[in-house]
Design an enzyme around this catalytic site. Structure first.
Site, PDB file in Angstrom:
ATOM      1  N   SER A   1      -0.210  -9.875  -4.898  1.00 34.39           N
ATOM      2  CA  SER A   1       0.012  -8.579  -5.541  1.00 34.39           C
ATOM      3  C   SER A   1       1.440  -8.510  -6.094  1.00 34.39           C
ATOM      4  CB  SER A   1      -0.241  -7.459  -4.519  1.00 34.39           C
ATOM      5  OG  SER A   1      -0.050  -6.209  -5.092  1.00 34.39           O
TER       6      SER A   1
ATOM      7  N   ARG B   1      -3.855  -2.044  -9.259  1.00 32.52           N
ATOM      8  CA  ARG B   1      -4.434  -3.253  -9.839  1.00 32.52           C
ATOM      9  C   ARG B   1      -5.898  -3.320  -9.435  1.00 32.52           C
ATOM     10  NH1 ARG B   1      -5.087  -8.760  -8.706  1.00 32.52           N
ATOM     11  NH2 ARG B   1      -4.529  -8.326  -6.547  1.00 32.52           N
ATOM     12  N   LYS B   2      -6.175  -3.826  -8.225  1.00 30.24           N
ATOM     13  CA  LYS B   2      -7.569  -3.905  -7.759  1.00 30.24           C
ATOM     14  C   LYS B   2      -7.789  -3.098  -6.484  1.00 30.24           C
ATOM     15  CE  LYS B   2      -8.938  -8.513  -9.354  1.00 30.24           C
ATOM     16  NZ  LYS B   2      -9.175  -9.865  -8.820  1.00 30.24           N
ATOM     17  N   GLY B   3      -6.794  -3.118  -5.620  1.00 26.87           N
ATOM     18  CA  GLY B   3      -6.905  -2.370  -4.373  1.00 26.87           C
ATOM     19  C   GLY B   3      -7.959  -2.922  -3.429  1.00 26.87           C
TER      20      GLY B   3
ATOM     21  N   ARG C   1       0.404  -5.249   5.355  1.00 23.49           N
ATOM     22  CA  ARG C   1      -0.797  -5.797   4.731  1.00 23.49           C
ATOM     23  C   ARG C   1      -0.798  -7.302   4.913  1.00 23.49           C
ATOM     24  NH1 ARG C   1      -2.042  -5.138  -1.788  1.00 23.49           N
ATOM     25  NH2 ARG C   1      -4.272  -5.485  -1.620  1.00 23.49           N
TER      26      ARG C   1
ATOM     27  N   GLY D   1       0.815  -1.217   0.000  1.00 20.59           N
ATOM     28  CA  GLY D   1       0.000   0.000   0.000  1.00 20.59           C
ATOM     29  C   GLY D   1       0.847   1.264   0.000  1.00 20.59           C
ATOM     30  N   THR D   2       2.102   1.142  -0.404  1.00 18.72           N
ATOM     31  CA  THR D   2       3.043   2.267  -0.419  1.00 18.72           C
ATOM     32  C   THR D   2       2.519   3.440  -1.256  1.00 18.72           C
ATOM     33  OG1 THR D   2       4.653   0.465  -0.623  1.00 18.72           O
ATOM     34  CG2 THR D   2       5.516   2.712  -0.667  1.00 18.72           C
ATOM     35  N   THR D   3       2.049   3.144  -2.459  1.00 21.47           N
ATOM     36  CA  THR D   3       1.609   4.185  -3.396  1.00 21.47           C
ATOM     37  C   THR D   3       0.465   4.999  -2.777  1.00 21.47           C
ATOM     38  OG1 THR D   3       2.067   2.532  -5.104  1.00 21.47           O
ATOM     39  CG2 THR D   3       0.907   4.531  -5.806  1.00 21.47           C
TER      40      THR D   3
ATOM     41  N   HIS E   1      12.038   0.530   1.179  1.00 24.18           N
ATOM     42  CA  HIS E   1      11.576  -0.801   1.584  1.00 24.18           C
ATOM     43  C   HIS E   1      12.599  -1.472   2.512  1.00 24.18           C
ATOM     44  CE1 HIS E   1       8.291  -0.584  -1.192  1.00 24.18           C
ATOM     45  NE2 HIS E   1       9.020  -0.655  -2.271  1.00 24.18           N
TER      46      HIS E   1
END
Ligand code: A3P
Length: 302
Positions: free
Chosen positions: A138, A266-268, A130, A45-47, A107
């Site tokens: 992912s 992608r989907k989140g 996560r 969930g970095t972005t 990271h």
């Protein structure tokens, strides 16, 4: 970082990239007390968190109608600490010239960071983790998108084995999470520990917590004007993933590492990993997680 890893994940042109990043941070990075550091295991969930923190910290500078996040990808607004290592035009990433507070991410595991960062009392870390099943899937899908076309895709079985054995650029997932979890327990005023799942469930609550932690608390007036909800909306998956910048532009980490921004979206969803994994895989990863996190107080759903 090992030959084994390079063979499997092939796309990572410089096999020592993670090690190089780490050594550069240890030898050259000069932290400032006002720095805000976002840390994560890749695909946690970095972005999303980059966008949220950038929007929170800069909320009095920019209006929502012409916000920089509408035209600049979250990774360019909030760079990786070591991005400039690869940049030919170093002036773009002249860290010493960055205005304070600097927003930087990496990271790198907590235990591998230099003492100058972990010992400083004023330095702020925000960590996002996560559910490992969602991270694994992912990451597997992301890696295959980045993989050169001439190489066969990595199978889910291969990716699963590597993940369970803890083979990745930044070490085992569980050690990574535990490093920041323990730091959060020891110094909660310095290390904020977030879960992707709680951010999905109550984004406004987390945004307010972030504001307080970062020393930019939301005033009653801001709350009543709906500033928190505006930030949540601006940084939502639906909004960010549909912006032209995130659909068609790229993130250049080096001449060799260029990533389409769209691959970061992608989907989140929460729990999507389970729809790819077999029952046996889910059982094994849950068992490893329970064993590794036993006694830590940190838990994930089944
Ligand atoms: P999925 O592959 O499960 O969809 P990272 O930013 O650490 O690389 O993590 C990428 C994951 O976060 C991807 O998960 C991606 O879809 C999801 N993601 C990206 N932006 C998001 C947002 N604004 N809200 C929720 N999830 C987001």
């Amino acid at each position: 970082m090992t030959q084994h890893l390079v063979q499997y994940q092939g796309f990572w042109v410089n096999p020592d990239a993670a090690l190089k990043n780490l050594m550069w941070i240890q030898d050259h990075f000069k932290p400032r007390p006002t720095d805000i550091f976002l840390a994560s295991f890749p695909k946690s969930g970095t972005t999303w968190l980059k966008a949220l923190i950038f929007a929170i910290v800069n909320r009095t500078r920019y209006g929502f109608a012409d916000h920089p996040l509408l035209t600049t990808g979250p990774h360019d607004c909030f760079p990786f600490l070591y991005a400039h290592l690869y940049e030919k035009d170093r002036s773009r990433f002249d860290l010493d010239g960055f205005p304070s507070p600097r927003l930087l991410s990496s990271h790198i595991p907590y235990t591998s960071l230099p003492n100058s960062m972990t010992d400083s009392q004023s330095y702020r870390f925000i960590y996002i983790c996560r559910d490992p099943k969602d991270v694994l899937v992912s990451k597997w899908l992301f890696m295959n998108k980045l993989r050169p076309k001439e190489l066969a895709p990595i199978s889910l079985e291969e990716a699963f084995e590597l993940f369970c054995q803890g083979i990745s650029h930044y070490g085992p997932y569980w050690d990574h999470v535990l490093g920041y979890w323990k730091a959060n327990l020891e110094t909660p005023e310095k290390v904020l520990f977030l879960k992707y799942e709680e951010l999905k469930e109550e984004p406004s609550v987390v945004v307010k917590r972030l504001g307080e932690f970062l020393g930019h608390p939301f005033s009653l007036e801001e709350v009543s004007k709906g500033v928190v909800e505006e930030i949540v909306k601006l940084c939502s998956f639906e909004n960010l993933s549909n912006l032209e910048v995130n659909k068609s532009s790229v993130l250049k980490l080096s001449t060799q590492i260029v990533i389409d921004n769209r691959h970061f979206f992608r989907k989140g969803n929460v729990g999507d990993g389970k729809s790819y994994l077999t029952d046996e895989m889910i059982k094994r990863i849950n068992e490893i997680t329970s064993e590794k996190l036993f006694g830590s107080g940190l838990v994930f759903g089944s």
